[in-house]
Motif scaffolding. Structure first.
Motif: not given
Length: 340
Positions: A218-242
């Motif tokens: 674990i001490k060799k880990v230099k970075g972590y990239l996470n996904y949690d919910m990347i498929g929906r629209n928060n607002r339908e008038d801003q479909p590109d937003y994340f």
């Protein structure tokens, strides 16, 4: 005049031949990006969020089927297992007897030892872990998403299944597509890349916490990239937003995304949120608490969060594909940049 025209024709032929023999070189990153597509996203999410998996609750049948599916995908691609020839990292979690209110599932050995002294609950969970070995064995980066959701409720009227298409089948498909993209580059990364699929996130980040406590490197880990919910629209008038969360001390993470959106013409409008101490929200918190730089992609809340309405047909496919492409490019840099 005829000799002059002949010379021009010969020059044109020679030039054409030279250009044909020297096509513009395709970069490894571009080769990887070109493998990421909607059809693959639909296939993964369609299976993981189907009713037959009954909401993929950690420790239940649907969750185990989801884990087996992920293992099959890793094997088919040729991604090696991380631990002792096995993709599965098994672990047990414990909880107080169900009538005891206000208690959480426990994964730490000291807490488990106390629970074992009294009447308690137990679940057997599984992280799924693969890797691509890097040129430098002393440096590691991790890309991860939780594959569990919250199951089903037979007492609900109407739809009883919490399918979890966005939360977090969307993230699982991204890790799988990024793994394939790495292979498609045809190059070995500088750092070892771990592809992690966490179990028990919905019960308290249990899978990532267990991994962090028990992974010997674990001490060799230099970075972590996470996904949690990347498929929906928060607002339908801003479909590109994340929302793009990242460790504030690493401004390069923000610069990378801005450049990649421009270079690859991605249809994305990020809300850049540099975070001094990014310890909350999802499995990124497990690694941030250890001082590991993080990146987290998240499309923000929507009306179907943790409800049966989180279903496949509501996914914004254009956005999920472009986020997956952007994240592959970020992960490629995490795996190869000497400084960031």
């Amino acid at each position: 005049m005829k000799k002059h025209l002949l010379a021009i024709a010969l020059f044109a032929l020679c030039t054409t031949g030279l250009n044909a023999a020297s096509p513009k070189k395709v970069t490894p990153e571009k080769k990887g990006v070109e493998t990421i597509n909607r059809a693959t996203a639909e296939a993964h999410i369609g299976f993981l969020a189907c009713d037959e998996l009954e909401g993929r609750e950690a420790g239940w049948k649907g969750g185990r089927i989801a884990g087996n599916y992920i293992i099959s995908c890793l094997k088919q691609m040729g991604i090696k297992p991380l631990l002792a020839g096995d993709y599965i990292q098994p672990f047990d979690v414990y909880h107080a007897e169900r009538q005891v209110k206000g208690k959480r599932w426990q994964v730490h050995p000291d807490s488990i030892a106390e629970l074992k002294k009294v009447v308690h609950q137990k679940l057997a969970l599984r992280n799924i872990l693969g890797k691509i070995e890097g040129k430098n064995p002393n440096e590691i980066v991790i890309i991860g998403a939780h594959y569990d959701h919250i199951g089903y409720d037979p007492m609900l009227e109407g739809d009883q299944i919490y399918n979890g298409a966005d939360d977090n089948a969307s993230g699982v498909q991204a890790v799988l597509q990024v793994a394939r993209a790495f292979l498609a580059t045809g190059e070995q990364p500088e750092r070892t890349v771990i592809f992690a699929f966490w179990d028990g996130e919905e019960k308290g980040l249990l899978g990532s916490r267990y991994f962090a406590m028990n992974y010997p490197d674990i001490k060799k880990v230099k970075g972590y990239l996470n996904y949690d919910m990347i498929g929906r629209n928060n607002r339908e008038d801003q479909p590109d937003y994340f929302v793009y969360f990242y460790t504030a001390a690493h401004q390069a993470f923000g610069d990378w995304l801005k450049k990649d959106i421009e270079d690859y013409r991605l249809q994305l409008s990020p809300d850049y949120r540099a975070w001094d101490n990014p310890v909350g929200g999802s499995d990124n918190g497990t690694f941030a608490k250890l001082g590991i730089p993080i990146i987290w992609y998240h499309t923000d809340a929507h009306p179907d969060y943790h409800l049966p309405g989180d279903e496949t047909q509501k996914i914004n496919w254009l956005k999920i594909v472009d986020i997956t492409k952007a994240s592959f490019l970020a992960m490629w840099k995490l795996a190869n940049e000497k400084k960031y």
